[in-house]
Design a protein around this motif. Structure first.
Motif, mmCIF file in Angstrom:
data_model
loop_
_atom_site.group_PDB
_atom_site.id
_atom_site.type_symbol
_atom_site.label_atom_id
_atom_site.label_comp_id
_atom_site.label_asym_id
_atom_site.label_seq_id
_atom_site.Cartn_x
_atom_site.Cartn_y
_atom_site.Cartn_z
ATOM 1 N N TRP A 98 1.825 -6.205 -6.221
ATOM 2 C CA TRP A 98 2.790 -6.175 -6.996
ATOM 3 C C TRP A 98 3.734 -6.419 -5.458
ATOM 4 O O TRP A 98 5.488 -6.830 -6.038
ATOM 5 C CB TRP A 98 2.862 -4.695 -7.018
ATOM 6 C CG TRP A 98 3.007 -3.563 -5.991
ATOM 7 C CD1 TRP A 98 1.546 -3.183 -6.338
ATOM 8 C CD2 TRP A 98 2.826 -3.467 -4.540
ATOM 9 N NE1 TRP A 98 0.675 -2.234 -5.222
ATOM 10 C CE2 TRP A 98 2.393 -2.139 -4.085
ATOM 11 C CE3 TRP A 98 4.546 -3.526 -4.120
ATOM 12 C CZ2 TRP A 98 2.454 -1.869 -3.234
ATOM 13 C CZ3 TRP A 98 4.909 -3.124 -2.974
ATOM 14 C CH2 TRP A 98 4.103 -2.239 -2.448
ATOM 15 N N VAL A 99 3.309 -6.774 -4.214
ATOM 16 C CA VAL A 99 4.809 -7.464 -3.574
ATOM 17 C C VAL A 99 4.353 -8.481 -4.116
ATOM 18 O O VAL A 99 4.569 -9.989 -4.479
ATOM 19 C CB VAL A 99 3.610 -7.915 -2.246
ATOM 20 C CG1 VAL A 99 4.300 -8.384 -0.909
ATOM 21 C CG2 VAL A 99 2.697 -5.979 -1.530
ATOM 22 N N LYS A 100 6.478 -8.864 -4.034
ATOM 23 C CA LYS A 100 6.971 -9.840 -3.970
ATOM 24 C C LYS A 100 6.969 -10.874 -2.891
ATOM 25 O O LYS A 100 7.085 -11.877 -3.138
ATOM 26 C CB LYS A 100 8.351 -9.166 -4.499
ATOM 27 C CG LYS A 100 8.769 -8.823 -5.686
ATOM 28 C CD LYS A 100 10.419 -8.527 -5.632
ATOM 29 C CE LYS A 100 10.296 -7.516 -7.124
ATOM 30 N NZ LYS A 100 11.796 -7.190 -7.862
ATOM 31 N N THR A 141 0.417 3.902 -2.628
ATOM 32 C CA THR A 141 1.114 3.550 -3.905
ATOM 33 C C THR A 141 -0.220 2.155 -3.575
ATOM 34 O O THR A 141 -0.595 0.930 -4.265
ATOM 35 C CB THR A 141 2.462 2.765 -3.313
ATOM 36 O OG1 THR A 141 3.593 3.545 -3.829
ATOM 37 C CG2 THR A 141 2.607 1.639 -4.184
ATOM 38 N N SER A 142 0.034 1.254 -2.100
ATOM 39 C CA SER A 142 -0.852 0.381 -1.920
ATOM 40 C C SER A 142 -2.383 0.565 -1.935
ATOM 41 O O SER A 142 -3.351 -1.034 -2.477
ATOM 42 C CB SER A 142 -0.626 -0.284 0.049
ATOM 43 O OG SER A 142 0.583 -0.309 -0.072
ATOM 44 N N PRO A 176 5.016 -11.956 0.223
ATOM 45 C CA PRO A 176 4.376 -11.553 1.256
ATOM 46 C C PRO A 176 4.097 -11.339 2.203
ATOM 47 O O PRO A 176 3.293 -11.678 3.019
ATOM 48 C CB PRO A 176 2.618 -13.275 0.457
ATOM 49 C CG PRO A 176 3.375 -14.120 0.189
ATOM 50 C CD PRO A 176 4.572 -13.074 -0.562
ATOM 51 N N LEU A 177 5.202 -12.996 3.214
ATOM 52 C CA LEU A 177 5.546 -12.833 4.185
ATOM 53 C C LEU A 177 6.245 -12.144 5.031
ATOM 54 O O LEU A 177 5.711 -11.431 6.263
ATOM 55 C CB LEU A 177 5.544 -14.010 4.569
ATOM 56 C CG LEU A 177 5.533 -15.165 4.164
ATOM 57 C CD1 LEU A 177 6.513 -16.239 4.516
ATOM 58 C CD2 LEU A 177 4.324 -15.722 5.120
ATOM 59 N N GLU A 178 6.590 -10.664 4.036
ATOM 60 C CA GLU A 178 7.839 -9.763 4.602
ATOM 61 C C GLU A 178 6.571 -8.381 4.403
ATOM 62 O O GLU A 178 6.837 -7.023 5.077
ATOM 63 C CB GLU A 178 8.649 -9.640 3.850
ATOM 64 C CG GLU A 178 9.461 -10.378 4.313
ATOM 65 C CD GLU A 178 9.770 -10.666 5.487
ATOM 66 O OE1 GLU A 178 10.112 -9.667 6.392
ATOM 67 O OE2 GLU A 178 10.393 -11.659 6.222
ATOM 68 N N ALA A 179 4.904 -7.996 3.581
ATOM 69 C CA ALA A 179 4.157 -7.537 3.557
ATOM 70 C C ALA A 179 3.576 -6.608 4.025
ATOM 71 O O ALA A 179 3.209 -7.704 5.046
ATOM 72 C CB ALA A 179 4.189 -7.378 1.929
ATOM 73 N N PRO A 180 3.740 -5.221 4.680
ATOM 74 C CA PRO A 180 1.802 -5.022 5.706
ATOM 75 C C PRO A 180 1.041 -5.340 4.929
ATOM 76 O O PRO A 180 0.891 -5.523 3.901
ATOM 77 C CB PRO A 180 2.369 -3.386 5.785
ATOM 78 C CG PRO A 180 3.075 -3.862 4.470
ATOM 79 C CD PRO A 180 4.043 -4.418 3.903
ATOM 80 N N ARG A 181 0.412 -6.283 5.833
ATOM 81 C CA ARG A 181 -1.156 -5.665 5.428
ATOM 82 C C ARG A 181 -2.462 -5.017 5.862
ATOM 83 O O ARG A 181 -2.989 -5.745 7.045
ATOM 84 C CB ARG A 181 -1.670 -7.267 5.856
ATOM 85 C CG ARG A 181 -0.394 -8.604 5.495
ATOM 86 C CD ARG A 181 -0.730 -8.907 3.710
ATOM 87 N NE ARG A 181 -2.867 -9.443 4.026
ATOM 88 C CZ ARG A 181 -2.350 -10.833 4.041
ATOM 89 N NH1 ARG A 181 -2.126 -11.691 4.127
ATOM 90 N NH2 ARG A 181 -3.513 -11.009 3.879
ATOM 91 N N PRO A 182 -2.551 -4.006 5.390
ATOM 92 C CA PRO A 182 -3.161 -2.913 6.202
ATOM 93 C C PRO A 182 -4.781 -3.550 6.417
ATOM 94 O O PRO A 182 -5.449 -4.075 5.006
ATOM 95 C CB PRO A 182 -3.209 -1.457 5.672
ATOM 96 C CG PRO A 182 -2.811 -2.123 4.194
ATOM 97 C CD PRO A 182 -1.858 -3.694 4.543
#
Length: 218
Positions: A68-70, A90-91, A72-78
């Motif tokens: 659902w991330v819009k 949520t993730s 991908p460069l700004e999203a955290p990547r756990p």
């Protein structure tokens, strides 16, 4: 946590171990396989996942990118998901319901030590995966390792350890199922008993290098 692990099984042996999971068109995945003594976050990893009723071998990037991330460069990547909260965060709650996976491993690292099975056999890290689809139709498949509280062997090194899927329960773990099925999986999210495991300190040079790398994630 699990910030580094390894899969150093020779190709022929790995192919035999994965034979029940392989399909005719999966051989290409193993053609590019090479034993790896150190697997780091955001690198490609080998995984087994179930989709459309079939268990398939796949390569994914280690570091979960939710579908659902819009941006991908700004999203955290756990790289890890805590077992205690995967049904709430949520993730993770979507992948927990529908996208569980298995990550083959021969050992994981904690604070300059390698934890592996006493019999040196491969084992399965419990993981979650997801697929991100871009506006142009491009796809990225990513995953993370589920962690739990440590057993008595790992506790002196860290307050978390990866969830290990018990032998023989791999298909049960991959089955999507309903809420009752997920509740039945919860006992698998507890620490693996310490008896089958061995903890080995790395050599001085390797210990220094590995400790520096792990410290970046702690």
């Amino acid at each position: 946590m699990c910030g580094r692990y390894c899969l150093d099984t020779p190709r022929a042996e790995l192919q035999q171990l994965l034979s029940s999971w392989l399909r005719a068109d999966d051989s290409a995945w193993l053609e590019h396989y090479a034993p790896r003594e150190l697997i780091r976050p955001h690198e490609p990893v080998l995984a087994v996942r179930r989709e459309h009723g079939e268990d398939r071998l796949a390569h994914m990037l280690w570091g979960l990118l939710p579908g659902w991330v819009k941006d991908p460069l700004e999203a955290p990547r756990p790289i890890n998901a805590r077992a205690e909260t995967i049904a709430e965060k949520t993730s993770f709650r979507g992948p927990w319901r529908h996208h569980r996976c298995l990550l083959p491993s021969t050992g994981f690292f904690e604070k300059g030590h390698l934890i592996h099975r006493k019999d040196r056999q491969m084992f399965w890290l419990a993981g979650l995966w997801d697929r991100w689809i871009g506006p142009d139709g491009s796809e990225v498949e990513t995953c993370c390792v589920i962690t739990t509280r440590p057993n008595s062997l790992v506790a002196p090194l860290h307050d978390r350890m990866p969830v290990i899927v018990p032998d023989g329960l791999e298909s049960v773990w991959l089955e999507p199922g309903d809420g009752a099925h997920r509740r039945a999986l919860e006992p698998m999210l507890t620490p693996s008993p310490p008896d089958p495991w061995d903890c080995r300190a790395l050599k001085p040079a390797a210990t220094k290098n590995n400790h520096q790398q792990l410290s970046l994630l702690d």
